[in-house]
Design an enzyme around this catalytic site. Structure first.
Site, PDB file in Angstrom:
ATOM      1  CE  LYS A 179      41.609   5.025  59.286  1.00  0.00           C
ATOM      2  NZ  LYS A 179      41.013   4.328  58.133  1.00  0.00           N
ATOM      3  CG  ASP A 212      42.469  12.889  60.615  1.00  0.00           C
ATOM      4  OD1 ASP A 212      42.972  11.898  61.197  1.00  0.00           O
ATOM      5  OD2 ASP A 212      41.592  12.787  59.732  1.00  0.00           O
ATOM      6  CD  GLN A 245      44.599   7.220  55.886  1.00  0.00           C
ATOM      7  OE1 GLN A 245      45.492   6.542  55.388  1.00  0.00           O
ATOM      8  NE2 GLN A 245      43.398   6.713  56.160  1.00  0.00           N
ATOM      9  CG  HIS A 286      38.087  10.848  56.824  1.00  0.00           C
ATOM     10  ND1 HIS A 286      37.009  10.703  57.678  1.00  0.00           N
ATOM     11  CD2 HIS A 286      38.280   9.626  56.267  1.00  0.00           C
ATOM     12  CE1 HIS A 286      36.572   9.457  57.623  1.00  0.00           C
ATOM     13  NE2 HIS A 286      37.317   8.779  56.777  1.00  0.00           N
ATOM     14  CB  CYS A 331      35.001   9.247  54.603  1.00  0.00           C
ATOM     15  SG  CYS A 331      34.106   7.739  55.001  1.00  0.00           S
TER      16      CYS A 331
END
Length: 429
Positions: free
Chosen positions: A247, A221, A224, A144, A387
């Site tokens: 999220k 990251d 997700q 991302h 993104c």
């Protein structure tokens, strides 16, 4: 029914989606006159009543500036904020002192990148964070933009060189040249724990072991992954992990940076001001230990309380059960969409090491047009490059339509998605 009430269902081997959906009032509304089918949780998730109530309760009974006032409300706000820190830490197997609250996962990643810039003028304890000409920063082609652009900027500020892992034709991370890319010049490796486009779950543990053997830091990251699968930082492998509240059923406006305690203690601050100082004189200032060092300004206490409630809700459901439910939906979607002539799913069609993001293209129809037809059917998806422009280029797609699944989605909604795609094909035939 509360989140705790759902636990009995999980123990019996079921995932009571109907009961879960009852906790999300927004799912009862219509969209374009049709029942709402929300398949965009990868962008932002909906919030259960338990989270909304927790945030509202804070404002009604305890609202004050945490870590400020000596009065009762100030004490209660501080207790609520630090209690939320402890709850979030427990959700990922961390210690409270390793949790830094930020405004988003994006800011969390930038915090580390800017700290590495600031290390140039910090004391000797920051030596491990210093980056300059001759050093290398390693990312991946599937990131991302939030885990790519900050590292591009770090290299521009410091003279370091940016390098990256490529991806295979089926959207996996290509580690065939890992021994070349991770070398003695590598200072930091930034890698997603789950792609927001293909759902791919890279081997963060393996990458971390290779990086640590060369003395490099690893930033993962988790925006997700943390909302969708069990994550234990003690075994995952990286030095830092970033994720966002919005999220994972929590409020907007707050994110998390987890970092190893010793590294946080040595890292210079990014944003400075109130709350993070130890002593201020006109000639200069000293800073508090982490996590306060990285939390300048009045804390987002209500949002932290809401995030803690989201962690409570997800833990009550059971993260293994959450992951299994999403895997079932993902398998259905992969089968349904790949079985439609003219539809190409980006990435692998296997659910192994794969999360619930399914991006696809439809021959002859722009993703925005696909999304418009789906919206007319009450189906909310994401369209564009998500993104992640470099990954789309690597996979030979200008953009795509993306469906992402969560705890409140059903097999019937997967069927509605496939039917909507077929409607788009008929509309543009």
């Amino acid at each position: 029914m509360t989140a705790t009430d759902h636990v009995a269902g999980q123990a019996a081997g079921t995932f009571d989606v109907a009961a879960i959906r009852a906790d999300f009032p927004i799912l009862a509304r219509t969209a374009r006159g049709k029942p709402l089918v929300y398949l965009d949780s990868g962008a932002t998730s909906h919030k259960p009543l338990q989270v909304l109530d927790a945030e509202r309760e804070f404002y009604i009974r305890h609202n004050a500036a945490a870590h400020r006032g000596a009065h009762l409300l100030g004490e209660e706000a501080t207790d609520a904020y630090e209690g939320a820190r402890a709850r979030v830490a427990a959700f990922i197997g961390a210690e409270p002192g390793e949790i830094v609250f930020t405004k988003s996962a994006t800011e969390a990643i930038n915090l580390v990148a800017y700290a590495m810039s600031n290390a140039a003028t910090a004391g000797p304890e920051a030596e491990r964070f210093r980056v300059g000409p001759g050093d290398e920063v390693l990312v991946t082609e599937m990131e991302h933009h939030a885990n790519l652009v900050p590292w591009q900027q770090l290299c521009q500020r410091t003279g370091a060189t940016l390098r990256w892992f490529g991806v295979t034709a089926d959207g996996r991370l290509d580690l065939s040249n890992a021994a070349e890319l991770i070398n003695d010049r590598t200072r930091v490796v930034a890698v997603t724990h789950q792609s927001n486009v293909t759902g791919t779950v890279p081997p963060v543990g393996e990458i971390s072991a290779l990086a640590h053997a060369r003395g490099a830091l690893v930033v993962a990251d988790g925006a997700q992954s943390v909302p969708h699968r069990p994550v234990d930082v003690a075994t995952l492998g990286p030095d830092f992990l970033a994720f966002s509240s919005h999220k994972m059923l929590g409020p907007s406006g707050i994110g998390v940076l987890w970092g190893r305690r010793a590294l946080l203690a040595a890292m210079p601050p990014f944003v400075t001001g109130g709350s993070m100082i130890e002593m201020v004189r006109m000639e200069g200032s000293t800073f508090l230990p982490p996590p306060e060092r990285f939390e300048a300004g009045v804390p987002a206490a209500a949002q932290a309380v809401g995030l803690a409630a989201a962690c409570e809700y997800l833990d009550a459901l059971g993260m293994p059960a959450v992951a299994a439910h999403e895997e079932e939906l993902t398998a259905l979607a992969l089968g349904a969409l790949s079985g439609i002539p003219g539809v190409r799913v980006l990435g692998t069609l296997s659910t192994q090491d794969r999360g619930g993001a399914v991006s696809f293209t439809v021959d002859g129809i722009h993703p925005h047009d696909v999304g418009q037809v789906l919206d007319d059917q009450g189906i909310a998806v994401r369209t564009g490059h998500h993104c992640a422009w470099p990954l789309h280029r690597a996979l030979g797609a200008q953009s795509s339509t993306r469906a992402t699944f969560y705890v409140y989605n059903t097999p019937d909604e997967v069927d509605a998605l496939a039917d909507g795609v077929r409607q788009a094909q008929k509309f543009f035939a």
